[in-house]
Structure formats: structure tokens, C-alpha cells
Write an enzyme that holds these catalytic residues in place. Structure first.
Site, PDB file in Angstrom:
ATOM      1  N   HIS A  30       0.840  -1.204   0.000  1.00  0.00           N
ATOM      2  CA  HIS A  30       0.000   0.000   0.000  1.00  0.00           C
ATOM      3  C   HIS A  30       0.874   1.254   0.000  1.00  0.00           C
ATOM      4  O   HIS A  30       0.615   2.198  -0.744  1.00  0.00           O
ATOM      5  CB  HIS A  30      -0.874   0.049   1.269  1.00  0.00           C
ATOM      6  CG  HIS A  30      -1.891  -1.045   1.398  1.00  0.00           C
ATOM      7  ND1 HIS A  30      -2.031  -1.790   2.545  1.00  0.00           N
ATOM      8  CD2 HIS A  30      -2.828  -1.512   0.534  1.00  0.00           C
ATOM      9  CE1 HIS A  30      -3.012  -2.653   2.388  1.00  0.00           C
ATOM     10  NE2 HIS A  30      -3.505  -2.522   1.180  1.00  0.00           N
TER      11      HIS A  30
ATOM     12  N   SER B  27      -2.852  -7.784   3.143  1.00  0.00           N
ATOM     13  CA  SER B  27      -3.106  -7.590   4.576  1.00  0.00           C
ATOM     14  C   SER B  27      -3.497  -8.929   5.209  1.00  0.00           C
ATOM     15  O   SER B  27      -3.077  -9.244   6.329  1.00  0.00           O
ATOM     16  CB  SER B  27      -4.232  -6.575   4.779  1.00  0.00           C
ATOM     17  OG  SER B  27      -3.856  -5.327   4.257  1.00  0.00           O
TER      18      SER B  27
ATOM     19  N   ARG C  20      -1.642  -6.322  -8.218  1.00  0.00           N
ATOM     20  CA  ARG C  20      -0.435  -7.091  -7.911  1.00  0.00           C
ATOM     21  C   ARG C  20      -0.181  -8.183  -8.939  1.00  0.00           C
ATOM     22  O   ARG C  20       0.905  -8.383  -9.412  1.00  0.00           O
ATOM     23  CB  ARG C  20      -0.556  -7.721  -6.520  1.00  0.00           C
ATOM     24  CG  ARG C  20      -0.526  -6.721  -5.394  1.00  0.00           C
ATOM     25  CD  ARG C  20      -1.020  -7.314  -4.128  1.00  0.00           C
ATOM     26  NE  ARG C  20      -2.399  -7.772  -4.283  1.00  0.00           N
ATOM     27  CZ  ARG C  20      -3.184  -8.138  -3.300  1.00  0.00           C
ATOM     28  NH1 ARG C  20      -2.736  -8.161  -2.076  1.00  0.00           N
ATOM     29  NH2 ARG C  20      -4.422  -8.517  -3.532  1.00  0.00           N
TER      30      ARG C  20
ATOM     31  N   LYS D 249     -16.998  -6.740   8.368  1.00  0.00           N
ATOM     32  CA  LYS D 249     -15.776  -7.474   8.693  1.00  0.00           C
ATOM     33  C   LYS D 249     -15.459  -7.288  10.171  1.00  0.00           C
ATOM     34  O   LYS D 249     -15.897  -6.321  10.791  1.00  0.00           O
ATOM     35  CB  LYS D 249     -14.612  -6.912   7.880  1.00  0.00           C
ATOM     36  CG  LYS D 249     -14.704  -7.219   6.398  1.00  0.00           C
ATOM     37  CD  LYS D 249     -13.457  -6.696   5.720  1.00  0.00           C
ATOM     38  CE  LYS D 249     -13.575  -6.731   4.214  1.00  0.00           C
ATOM     39  NZ  LYS D 249     -12.456  -6.040   3.570  1.00  0.00           N
TER      40      LYS D 249
HETATM   41  O1  PNS Z   1      -8.871  -3.108   0.610  1.00  0.00           O
HETATM   42  P1  PNS Z   1     -10.044  -3.659  -0.131  1.00  0.00           P
HETATM   43  O2  PNS Z   1     -10.872  -4.510   0.798  1.00  0.00           O
HETATM   44  O3  PNS Z   1      -9.625  -4.383  -1.378  1.00  0.00           O
HETATM   45  O4  PNS Z   1     -10.949  -2.412  -0.600  1.00  0.00           O
HETATM   46  C1  PNS Z   1     -12.202  -2.603  -1.214  1.00  0.00           C
HETATM   47  C2  PNS Z   1     -12.948  -1.282  -1.397  1.00  0.00           C
HETATM   48  C3  PNS Z   1     -12.983  -0.502  -0.101  1.00  0.00           C
HETATM   49  C4  PNS Z   1     -12.263  -0.454  -2.454  1.00  0.00           C
HETATM   50  C5  PNS Z   1     -14.394  -1.616  -1.883  1.00  0.00           C
HETATM   51  O5  PNS Z   1     -14.930  -2.593  -1.058  1.00  0.00           O
HETATM   52  C6  PNS Z   1     -15.319  -0.404  -1.897  1.00  0.00           C
HETATM   53  O6  PNS Z   1     -15.159   0.484  -2.683  1.00  0.00           O
HETATM   54  N1  PNS Z   1     -16.326  -0.390  -0.963  1.00  0.00           N
HETATM   55  C7  PNS Z   1     -17.240   0.707  -0.796  1.00  0.00           C
HETATM   56  C8  PNS Z   1     -18.669   0.319  -1.230  1.00  0.00           C
HETATM   57  C9  PNS Z   1     -18.816   0.410  -2.730  1.00  0.00           C
HETATM   58  O7  PNS Z   1     -18.709   1.461  -3.329  1.00  0.00           O
HETATM   59  N2  PNS Z   1     -19.078  -0.761  -3.346  1.00  0.00           N
HETATM   60  C10 PNS Z   1     -19.241  -0.887  -4.791  1.00  0.00           C
HETATM   61  C11 PNS Z   1     -17.891  -1.077  -5.466  1.00  0.00           C
HETATM   62  S1  PNS Z   1     -18.070  -1.368  -7.185  1.00  0.00           S
END
Ligand code: PNS
Length: 161
Positions: free
Chosen positions: A18, A129, A91, A42
Site C-alpha cells: 500500500h 493484509s 499485484r 468485517k
Molecule cells: O482493501 P479492499 O478490501 O480491497 O478495498 C475494497 C474497497 C474498499 C475499495 C471496496 O470494497 C469499496 O469500494 N467499498 C465501498 C462500497 C462500494 O462502493 N461498493 C461498490 C464497489 S463497485
């Protein structure tokens, strides 16, 4: 016009992968917001306050990196902050399918926001993570894979290595 980017994620915890992406983003964009998702579903190892504290401490020397939290739809947050870009790290090919789905869904929800994918340095290409937490909790070393502050906090929380 200055370009503001949002780098969203769970950051539970922040890894050097990150950090690498954020440093690249801070060079490419005028400003980058590390946006930590408030996710009740979570059960995170690090509280929201800890994740914010860690990210702020790691990037304290970079004035164009901001750390914030968000709830709800990412595109709504990006619009609210008047940002133009969502940054995501890629990645390996295995990341692509989910990232592709998210990028296209976000574009459908708000066509003005562009998703930009960035590749971390190859030495971080296998870090996540989830793996950091698993390896550390089973007694493995994560030195060099996470910021020192994260390693200290892991030690305080989980104990061991
Ligand atoms: O670190 P992560 O878990 O890969 O991050 C995922 C994240 C936070 C980018 C994704 O879950 C997100 O954008 N969540 C917010 C809700 C949302 O907008 N969902 C629709 C995404 S298309």
C-alpha cells in the site's frame, strides 16, 4: 486544474505494498486521499482509529497525502471530495477480475470518475493484509513487508515474533 485521487481500501493493516502505491500516487497526482472503508461487516484486527493513526504517522512527511475514512458508496465519497480519480493497486493477474468488475461498476455509477491501476514494486507483489495477519499470528516474520509501526502494533496485539 489540480488532480485529486482517492486510494480506497480496508488497510487492515497498511502494508508496504500500500505504501508503495501511495508514494507513486503522490508523485503522479497533486493530492491523494487514503480513504479507509468503515465496514461493519468485517471484524478487523485494527480499529478504525488505529488504522487512521498508523496511516497518518507513516505519511506525516508528505503534505499531499491525506488520510480519511468513508462509508457507503465509494463513488459518492469521491464525488463529495471533488476528486477525479480512484487509484487501485494491481499485484497479479488474479487481482484483475475483481478490480475490473469494480472499475466498470464504479464507471457505470459515475462516468466522470476514472479508475487508474498502479503496479507496486515487484518485491511487494505477493503481499496482502490478510497474509500478513495470518503469517504473523502463526509466528512468521513480516519484517520489511509492513511499516515498522505496523509490526510494533502487531506484536502488541498478537504477541510473538
Ligand atoms: O482493501 P479492499 O478490501 O480491497 O478495498 C475494497 C474497497 C474498499 C475499495 C471496496 O470494497 C469499496 O469500494 N467499498 C465501498 C462500497 C462500494 O462502493 N461498493 C461498490 C464497489 S463497485
Amino acid at each position: 486544474m489540480s488532480t485529486l485521487a482517492v486510494y480506497p481500501g480496508s488497510f487492515d493493516p497498511l502494508t508496504n505494498g500500500h505504501v508503495d502505491i501511495i508514494l507513486r500516487g503522490a508523485r503522479l497526482f497533486d493530492r491523494i486521499i487514503v480513504a479507509i472503508l468503515v465496514n461493519a461487516e468485517k471484524s478487523p484486527l485494527f480499529s478504525m482509529a488505529e488504522r487512521v493513526e498508523i496511516a497518518r504517522a507513516v505519511f506525516t512527511h508528505l503534505p499531499n497525502v491525506e488520510v480519511d475514512t468513508f462509508e457507503g458508496l465509494l463513488v459518492d465519497y469521491v464525488e463529495r471530495r471533488s476528486a477525479q480519480v480512484i487509484v487501485r493497486g494491481l499485484r497479479a493477474v488474479s487481482d484483475f477480475e475483481f478490480e475490473f468488475q469494480m472499475a466498470l461498476m464504479n464507471r457505470r455509477l459515475n462516468g466522470k470518475i476514472e479508475t487508474v491501476f498502479m503496479m507496486p514494486a515487484e518485491q511487494y507483489s505477493y503481499i496482502s493484509s490478510r497474509l500478513i495477519k495470518e503469517v504473523f499470528s502463526l509466528g512468521g516474520r513480516v519484517h520489511g513487508l509492513v511499516p515498522d509501526m505496523v509490526e510494533e502494533r502487531l506484536r502488541a496485539k498478537v504477541g510473538k515474533p
